[in-house]
Enzyme design. Structure first.
Site, PDB file in Angstrom:
ATOM      1  N   ASN A   1       0.810  -1.220   0.000  1.00 43.67           N
ATOM      2  CA  ASN A   1       0.000   0.000   0.000  1.00 43.67           C
ATOM      3  C   ASN A   1       0.844   1.272   0.000  1.00 43.67           C
ATOM      4  O   ASN A   1       0.336   2.354   0.300  1.00 43.67           O
ATOM      5  CB  ASN A   1      -0.931   0.021   1.219  1.00 43.67           C
ATOM      6  CG  ASN A   1      -1.926  -1.115   1.194  1.00 43.67           C
ATOM      7  OD1 ASN A   1      -2.474  -1.452   0.155  1.00 43.67           O
ATOM      8  ND2 ASN A   1      -2.165  -1.723   2.347  1.00 43.67           N
TER       9      ASN A   1
ATOM     10  N   GLU B   1     -16.337   3.888   3.718  1.00 44.15           N
ATOM     11  CA  GLU B   1     -14.957   4.158   3.329  1.00 44.15           C
ATOM     12  C   GLU B   1     -14.966   5.147   2.168  1.00 44.15           C
ATOM     13  O   GLU B   1     -15.932   5.207   1.395  1.00 44.15           O
ATOM     14  CB  GLU B   1     -14.250   2.870   2.908  1.00 44.15           C
ATOM     15  CG  GLU B   1     -14.072   1.876   4.045  1.00 44.15           C
ATOM     16  CD  GLU B   1     -13.195   0.704   3.665  1.00 44.15           C
ATOM     17  OE1 GLU B   1     -12.100   0.935   3.100  1.00 44.15           O
ATOM     18  OE2 GLU B   1     -13.599  -0.438   3.921  1.00 44.15           O
TER      19      GLU B   1
ATOM     20  N   SER C   1     -11.031  -0.819   0.047  1.00 42.17           N
ATOM     21  CA  SER C   1      -9.688  -1.398  -0.014  1.00 42.17           C
ATOM     22  C   SER C   1      -9.575  -2.608  -0.919  1.00 42.17           C
ATOM     23  O   SER C   1      -8.501  -2.865  -1.473  1.00 42.17           O
ATOM     24  CB  SER C   1      -9.228  -1.776   1.399  1.00 42.17           C
ATOM     25  OG  SER C   1     -10.108  -2.719   1.979  1.00 42.17           O
TER      26      SER C   1
ATOM     27  N   LYS D   1      -0.590   3.701   4.555  1.00 41.18           N
ATOM     28  CA  LYS D   1      -0.722   3.506   3.109  1.00 41.18           C
ATOM     29  C   LYS D   1       0.107   4.560   2.372  1.00 41.18           C
ATOM     30  O   LYS D   1       1.310   4.427   2.260  1.00 41.18           O
ATOM     31  CB  LYS D   1      -2.193   3.568   2.696  1.00 41.18           C
ATOM     32  CG  LYS D   1      -2.988   2.305   3.002  1.00 41.18           C
ATOM     33  CD  LYS D   1      -3.325   2.144   4.457  1.00 41.18           C
ATOM     34  CE  LYS D   1      -4.157   0.917   4.744  1.00 41.18           C
ATOM     35  NZ  LYS D   1      -4.447   0.772   6.179  1.00 41.18           N
TER      36      LYS D   1
END
Length: 390
Positions: free
Chosen positions: A51, A180, A184, A241
């Site tokens: 990430n 979110e 992801s 990330k």
């Protein structure tokens, strides 16, 4: 340990079930050198599974900033923020985050997992309702299951269903919507403008976990909310990330900040992040704000990836660095991942229960550390692996 105990038998049975389903997870050790990953056999791989979107985790100036922080502040904070663990390094990082993201206050946490749970556990009570997108992160879902409020989930990015749930719960004391910013496992964006409008219409609060959007999206990397011209009531950003480090921050109003310092147990009773880390994060934040070339390169790599994989239906087209390749069958996914690995490309092999059954996938991620040639080579090989498996 008693080998014949009920708990021991349960552990063995559950592990055996995972093995039979080919879902057993394993931990592998790697080390980084010259932009590549090396395993314990010293085999090199181009990393398409992490990430570190902006390529900051091994940036020399970030490493130097952390070293400078160690010299100034020592190795650890030695206490919780409300005792003596809060330093001027933490304070400076919070102020900089607020200036960047447009909030009154920020609180620092050691992980996004603890930040998400701190917010939900401390804010919601038994009579309240928590509305979550079904694809929200495990930290959010677990918090919803364990908190006192009633949790209801709406289908992924389904605004109409969210509106109907808000309407049905208008008599509850508080309605709290969580999504979110960038999901992801799918790499897609939440329709934040529509969600914000629905929350305003029904007097609900909106919380956005922007772990995978911050640093990548927006004029200065401010994330998905900024891109959508939306200000949530609570914004969670993480540093594991795009920042290339670890930790998280909760952005909120002055009054909510004061509330969390009284009632958010994950904040009150945890040792604060090392001040050297906070110092390095402030440096990293300045790089994210000013070095737009990193986001521009990510965009170019994304175009390169999708151009090479046109008409490949397994590949999900996204504007983020997360590129899902949904293969469905776990064994097929593992075979493709293995073939890519043999050619030196490490990709994320994602299987249930992390994703729904029959949606096993490669989670391919792009990073500034990669070259267009590497992305093209991966894409060409990926297409061949998929076509040979059909």
């Amino acid at each position: 340990m008693r080998q014949d105990s009920h708990l021991q038998r349960r552990i063995e049975q559950k592990l055996d079930t995972r093995r039979q389903q080919k879902l057993l997870r394993n931990v592998s050790a790697f080390h980084h050198q010259d932009g590549k990953l090396f395993d314990t056999d010293n085999q090199p791989y181009v990393n398409f599974s992490g990430n570190d979107y902006l390529g900051l985790a091994h940036d020399p100036s970030v490493i130097k900033a952390w070293q400078d922080g160690l010299e100034q502040f020592g190795a650890g904070s030695t206490a919780s923020p409300l005792v003596t663990g809060f330093t001027r390094a933490h304070q400076h990082l919070e102020h900089t985050l607020c200036d960047w993201l447009g909030f009154e206050r920020a609180l620092l946490f050691n992980s996004g997992f603890s930040a998400n749970q701190a917010v939900i556990f401390s804010l919601l009570e038994k009579q309240d309702v928590l509305l979550q997108d079904k694809l929200n992160h495990a930290s959010l879902m677990e918090a919803g299951m364990l908190c006192d409020a009633k949790m209801q989930r709406f289908p992924h990015n389904n605004i109409n269903k969210l509106k109907s749930l808000l309407q049905a719960n208008e008599q509850t004391p508080a309605r709290f919507v969580v999504t979110e910013g960038v999901f992801s496992m799918d790499g897609d964006l939440s329709p934040l403008a529509e969600i914000r409008a629905a929350c305003d219409e029904h007097d609900a609060w909106l919380m956005v976990d922007d772990a995978h959007g911050v640093g990548v999206l927006g004029d200065e990397g401010q994330g998905s909310a900024h891109l959508a011209n939306v200000k949530p009531d609570i914004l969670v950003v993480t540093f594991g990330k795009a920042f290339g480090m670890m930790g998280a921050a909760v952005l909120c109003s002055e009054q909510v900040h004061d509330y969390f310092t009284q009632f958010a147990r994950h904040y009150v009773y945890s040792t604060a992040m090392p001040p050297a880390q906070a110092h390095a994060l402030s440096h990293t934040l300045s790089m994210i704000r000013t070095q737009s070339w990193r986001r521009e390169k990510l965009s170019a790599l994304s175009d390169c990836f999708h151009n090479e994989l046109k008409n490949c239906t397994e590949v999900v087209d996204t504007i983020t660095p997360i590129k899902p390749v949904v293969l469905g069958d776990v064994e097929k996914m593992q075979l493709v991942a293995s073939n890519l690995k043999k050619d030196g490309f490490l990709t994320g092999a994602i299987r249930p229960p992390t994703v729904p059954v029959n949606t096993a996938r490669l989670r391919i991620t792009l990073s500034v550390n990669q070259s267009e040639t590497q992305v093209k080579d991966l894409a060409v090989l990926l297409r061949r692996c998929i076509e040979e498996g059909e």
